[in-house]
Write an enzyme that holds these catalytic residues in place. Structure first.
Site, mmCIF file in Angstrom:
data_model
loop_
_atom_site.group_PDB
_atom_site.id
_atom_site.type_symbol
_atom_site.label_atom_id
_atom_site.label_comp_id
_atom_site.label_asym_id
_atom_site.label_seq_id
_atom_site.Cartn_x
_atom_site.Cartn_y
_atom_site.Cartn_z
ATOM 1 N N SER B 48 -6.376 7.898 4.392
ATOM 2 C CA SER B 48 -6.178 8.235 2.979
ATOM 3 C C SER B 48 -5.618 9.640 2.770
ATOM 4 C CB SER B 48 -7.492 8.099 2.211
ATOM 5 O OG SER B 48 -8.098 6.851 2.456
ATOM 6 N N HIS B 52 -12.210 15.748 2.365
ATOM 7 C CA HIS B 52 -13.375 15.544 1.504
ATOM 8 C C HIS B 52 -14.134 16.848 1.311
ATOM 9 C CE1 HIS B 52 -13.078 11.154 1.676
ATOM 10 N NE2 HIS B 52 -12.756 11.300 2.949
ATOM 11 N N LYS B 249 -16.787 4.160 1.720
ATOM 12 C CA LYS B 249 -16.542 4.844 0.458
ATOM 13 C C LYS B 249 -15.833 3.953 -0.554
ATOM 14 C CE LYS B 249 -16.353 9.349 2.718
ATOM 15 N NZ LYS B 249 -16.026 8.909 4.105
ATOM 16 N N ARG B 308 -10.314 2.111 11.760
ATOM 17 C CA ARG B 308 -11.298 3.151 12.054
ATOM 18 C C ARG B 308 -12.042 2.774 13.330
ATOM 19 N NH1 ARG B 308 -11.834 0.807 7.204
ATOM 20 N NH2 ARG B 308 -11.794 1.988 5.263
ATOM 21 N N ILE B 332 -14.586 9.116 15.825
ATOM 22 C CA ILE B 332 -14.154 10.005 14.736
ATOM 23 C C ILE B 332 -13.467 9.163 13.664
ATOM 24 C CG2 ILE B 332 -12.918 12.101 14.133
ATOM 25 C CD1 ILE B 332 -15.127 12.571 16.168
ATOM 26 N N SER B 334 -13.806 8.239 9.300
ATOM 27 C CA SER B 334 -13.919 9.108 8.127
ATOM 28 C C SER B 334 -15.251 9.844 8.184
ATOM 29 C CB SER B 334 -13.860 8.254 6.863
ATOM 30 O OG SER B 334 -14.005 9.082 5.738
ATOM 31 N N CYS B 394 18.939 10.268 2.781
ATOM 32 C CA CYS B 394 17.866 9.467 2.197
ATOM 33 C C CYS B 394 17.866 9.740 0.711
ATOM 34 C CB CYS B 394 16.535 9.851 2.834
ATOM 35 S SG CYS B 394 15.106 9.223 1.929
ATOM 36 N N CYS B 396 16.309 8.221 -1.770
ATOM 37 C CA CYS B 396 15.046 8.131 -2.514
ATOM 38 C C CYS B 396 14.274 9.445 -2.463
ATOM 39 C CB CYS B 396 14.179 7.012 -1.956
ATOM 40 S SG CYS B 396 14.991 5.414 -1.942
ATOM 41 N N CYS B 431 13.204 2.638 -1.311
ATOM 42 C CA CYS B 431 14.046 1.631 -0.650
ATOM 43 C C CYS B 431 13.598 1.401 0.790
ATOM 44 C CB CYS B 431 15.535 1.971 -0.742
ATOM 45 S SG CYS B 431 16.182 2.915 0.643
#
Lengths: 407, 472
Positions: B48, B52, B249, B308, B332, B334, B394, B396, B431
């Site tokens: 993600s 944290h 989570k 994970r 290891i 999250s 590129c 985009c 794209c």
């Protein structure tokens, strides 16, 4: 740099708009990001272009060349290639080139950026994400521009025209095209491409069928595929494995609206325009596949010419419009371009697509009182085929509805 | 005589790269060993991207202690490397005030600062689109987002510019103790090192079995994600979680440092397999509206999954009891990314007993250049010096030939198309490389003096194309 009209995009829509604008007396600039004009036509080396516009059949590069010659003839028309538009501000554009960034000022702008292909992510293609998944246009560029073979054992997902053309093209290059899978009960490509690209080469077309899962860690090793029900749910019992090293996606096109900061019509995935192809932003005109995805380049060229004419009239303070009315449509029709229409002089062109196959009916345009303003007979038409409807602006005096009526 | 490294680090993920960099900057001779063609190709590329605050982990666990410490260390690490870190904060939202308060208290016990319990009205002012059933939440001001792969790449590069070596595409076949050093054999020759750190992620047990060190029972949990178009980038200003459950989570919605939105992950037991599934994507689709109303999944540009690696409730970070001078770093999951700087500090100081502080003459890497982050004047100056910066490839993400060439000519040269993508984002936009991947492949081949036929996407054998028409 200052121009009356700046056209963004040097494909069929932009070239046509630029030529028309210049012919109409406006100092015009076409901006193209590639080193050459012609847009995607340059990689479409198959034939079938120009039958409507030139009454003659051309390949894509030939069709493009016709327009490039027209562009070159125009004294009032400049072209910047290898030039990226990085920002639009009103009718001014910021360009990026190897010479730096600068702003080009214009009185009117024509947006003709074309469209892009939907990707594996867009359609939530599941499974692994190895090498060997291409959009049809990307594969086409590799084969026809770079002379490279993207795959040897190919599954085509989706029956869009580029996918069909690529199924044939790869077969001619010695690849084995295992199947074309189409999730819908009907194909999305043109009938002539189904015949000439699949049937003539014995390539199986499987309808109501899709990829369930991509398999392969490094390069694609195959796909699990199978049937879907009416609600597009995958029917697990029909799941089969098909080995292949390449997946070609031909699953739809989306207008390239990256640079456009306007309200988007969810039906066309592009901006709203009136019958002068003018957007909600003053002086900004839109045409070609960035406005709505066309089936034939001939129609793109015609739409480009209209946008070029109107943009140049606008820039030269010659655009005279009557009163504006709304144009809506019944549920048999999936969208119309434009969505606003004016009374006054000349003819307004309405383009639209039907939602399902229609046979032996009339398209009718009704006014607010329910009276028929104009009608057109239709023998048969499919959702894949763009329809055109012309109406005399002198007949318009209220909001309009486009409907389908029986005989 | 062959060079003997002070430390060999197995695994080019964020933890391995962080340790490798920190050791090198402290003046040790370190080598980072990675089996893939590039660093950051496992968990460190598919997560993600969150740093944290540290309220979630059970007090007094390594996860809790290292997360809170890691969070504090992140700004300095990212500043040093020139990697984007955005302190956008994180919300946990739900309908159970007791659960929110429990999280708050846990955060307090863990030493997390800047935690706030919010009612619906307060939540609405920050998140106008929370679902109707949401009544309360927690705001953690110190939570951040980071680009996890660029961070890992930059750390590995930093190790290299400070004298470290990186052995990519290295398939280890044996690890034998010879005198006071380990002799590591593999596909690319022998490596001698006095100490070994095994942080090979999903490959931990494979390496441990070669060393003879402890193996741990491991569970893999797959997490699937949607990546949304940057047109959706403003739907949330911060990371938004649901209240946590036993499974983790939960499905979160977060902005990324590059302006996209991530929606995910799922959490299902799996093999080590990063495939996406209809089931998983459907699960996310069903869960998101319970938290936020305005998440438009039809704006998806990519789906992906990461796996994970879990070994019980807490991380395993310990010296091996079986083999001297071996450090085991396993499980290891999250918040591993959040903990990475603190894991490195803990390992170097506590477990290895080595000097952690960087030497005064430690070298910085040249940050990755992104033209669009500069002023127009600065861009024009660069384009004048090198016209390749004005040639956009590129469309985009607005990346030029010059930026791609720069991203290839780095202390660790990418040899894969995905390696270029992770470094400079060419092909990362809406794209998904449809317009630029052939151009990127050509630039990559040219800069690395290889044939375009030999260019791979990510893994060995994953060729981009099959040579010239007509065969070769």
């Amino acid at each position: 740099m200052k121009y009356d009209v700046v056209v963004i995009g040097g494909g069929p829509a932009g070239m046509s708009a630029g030529v028309e604008s210049s012919r109409n007396g406006a100092k015009t600039l076409i901006i193209e990001r590639n080193p050459f004009l012609g847009g995607i036509l340059k990689q479409c080396i198959h034939n079938g272009f120009g039958l409507h516009y030139f009454k003659e059949e051309f390949t894509g590069p030939e069709y493009a060349q016709k327009f490039i010659e027209l562009v070159n003839k125009e004294k009032n028309l400049d072209v910047l290639t290898n030039t990226f538009v990085t920002k639009i501000d009103g009718t001014n554009v910021e360009i990026t080139t190897e010479f730096g960034k600068k702003v080009v000022e214009a009185k009117a702008l024509v947006l003709a950026m074309g469209c892009r292909e939907r990707t594996a992510g867009n359609i939530l293609l599941t499974g692994s994400r190895p090498s060997g998944i291409f959009t049809a246009g990307e594969a086409q560029r590799l084969v026809n521009i770079q002379g490279k073979l993207p795959g040897k054992n190919v599954v085509v997902l989706g029956s869009g025209d580029i996918g069909l053309v690529m199924a044939r093209r790869l077969t001619l290059q010695g690849a084995s095209v295992k199947a074309v899978l189409e999730i819908n009960p009907t194909t999305s490509g043109l009938r002539r491409n189904i015949v000439q690209c699949l049937e003539d080469f014995n390539i199986p077309l499987l309808l109501k069928t899709t990829i369930f899962e991509v398999v392969g860690k490094n390069r694609v090793e195959g796909v699990y595929y199978g049937s879907v029900d009416e609600r597009y749910n995958k029917i697990e019992a029909t799941k089969k494995f098909l080995p292949c090293d390449t997946i070609i996606l031909s699953v739809g096109l989306v207008p390239e609206t990256d640079l456009i900061d306007m309200q988007i019509n969810p039906k066309t995935k592009s901006v709203f325009v009136n019958d002068y192809l003018q957007s909600e932003k003053e002086g900004v005109f839109v045409c070609g596949n960035v406005l709505h995805v066309h089936d034939l380049v001939d129609n793109v060229s015609m739409e480009g010419a209209l946008a070029g004419k109107n943009a140049s009239d606008y820039a030269l303070n010659r655009l005279k419009k009557g009163k504006q009315y709304a144009l809506s449509h019944s549920t048999e029709i999936s969208y119309t371009v434009p969505t606003m229409i004016h009374s006054g002089e000349g003819t307004a062109v309405i383009k639209f697509r039907v939602r399902t196959k229609i046979t032996k009916s009339y398209f009718v345009l009704k006014n607010a009182k329910g009276e028929v303003v104009a009608k057109k007979y239709v023998m048969a038409c499919l959702p894949g085929e763009m329809q055109t409807f012309e109406v005399d602006r002198s007949l318009i005096n209220s909001n309009l509805v486009l409907e389908v009526a029986g005989l | 005589m062959q060079k003997v490294y002070d430390v060999a680090v197995f695994g080019g993920g964020v933890v391995g790269a962080m340790i490798f960099s920190d050791l090198s900057r402290a003046g040790y001779k370190a080598v980072l060993i990675e089996k893939e063609l590039d660093v950051a190709t496992g968990m460190s590329k598919a997560n993600s991207g969150l740093v944290h605050a540290g309220f979630d982990a059970k007090p007094n666990t390594l996860k809790a202690i290292l997360n809170v410490r890691g969070n504090k260390m992140y700004p300095a690490v990212c500043k040093r490397l020139g990697v984007k870190l955005k302190n956008c904060g994180a919300f946990v939202v739900g309908d159970n005030l007791d659960a929110v308060k429990e999280l708050y208290n846990r955060g307090m016990q863990n030493g997390v600062k800047n935690l706030f319990v919010l009612n619906r009205k307060e939540l609405l002012s920050a998140l106008p689109n929370i679902s109707d059933n949401i009544t309360c939440g927690l705001f953690a001001k110190d939570a951040c987002i980071v680009d996890p792969y660029l961070l890992t790449i930059c750390l590995a590069e930093e190790g290299v510019v400070n004298g470290g070596a990186v052995a990519l595409d290295y398939q280890t076949s044996s690890v034998i103790k010879k005198g006071n050093a380990f002799e590591i054999s593999g596909s690319r020759g022998k490596i001698l090192a006095r100490r070994i750190i095994n942080c090979a992620g999903a490959g931990y047990n494979d390496i441990a079995s070669l060393i003879g060190s402890e193996q741990y029972q491991t569970e893999f949990r797959r997490g699937e994600y949607y990546v949304l178009d940057n047109s959706e980038g403003n739907i949330v200003p911060s990371t938004v979680f649901p209240l946590p459950t036993k499974a983790g989570k939960g499905v979160l919605v977060t902005p990324t440092v590059d302006g996209n939105i991530l929606v995910g992950p799922t959490s299902y037991e799996s093999d080590y397999d990063t495939k996406t599934t209809d089931f998983g994507l459907q699960d996310i689709r069903a869960k998101v509206p319970l938290m936020l109303k305005n998440v438009n999944l039809s704006k998806t540009i990519r789906v992906f999954a990461g796996v994970r690696v879990i070994t019980g409730d807490d991380f395993i970070i310990t010296n091996s009891k079986k083999v001297e001078n071996v450090c085991n770093i396993a499980g290891i999951c999250s918040p591993g990314l959040s903990c990475a700087p603190a894991i490195s500090e803990y390992v170097i100081k506590k477990l290895l007993g080595l000097e952690y502080k960087a030497k005064a003459d430690a070298v910085k890497i040249k940050p990755y250049l992104r033209l669009k982050d500069l002023s127009i004047t600065a861009q024009n100056k660069l384009i004048k010096q090198n016209p390749d910066y004005g040639k956009i490839v590129c469309k985009c993400e607005g990346i030029s030939v010059g930026e791609i060439v720069d991203a290839i000519n780095r202390p660790i040269r990418p040899v894969t198309m995905d390696g270029v993508k992770r470094r400079i984002r060419a092909g990362m936009g809406r794209c998904q490389g449809g317009f630029c991947s052939d151009k990127v492949a050509r630039i990559l081949a040219k800069e690395n003096k290889m044939k375009i036929e030999d260019v791979v996407k990510e893994h060995k054998g994953g060729y981009y194309l099959f040579g010239d028409l007509g065969g070769r």
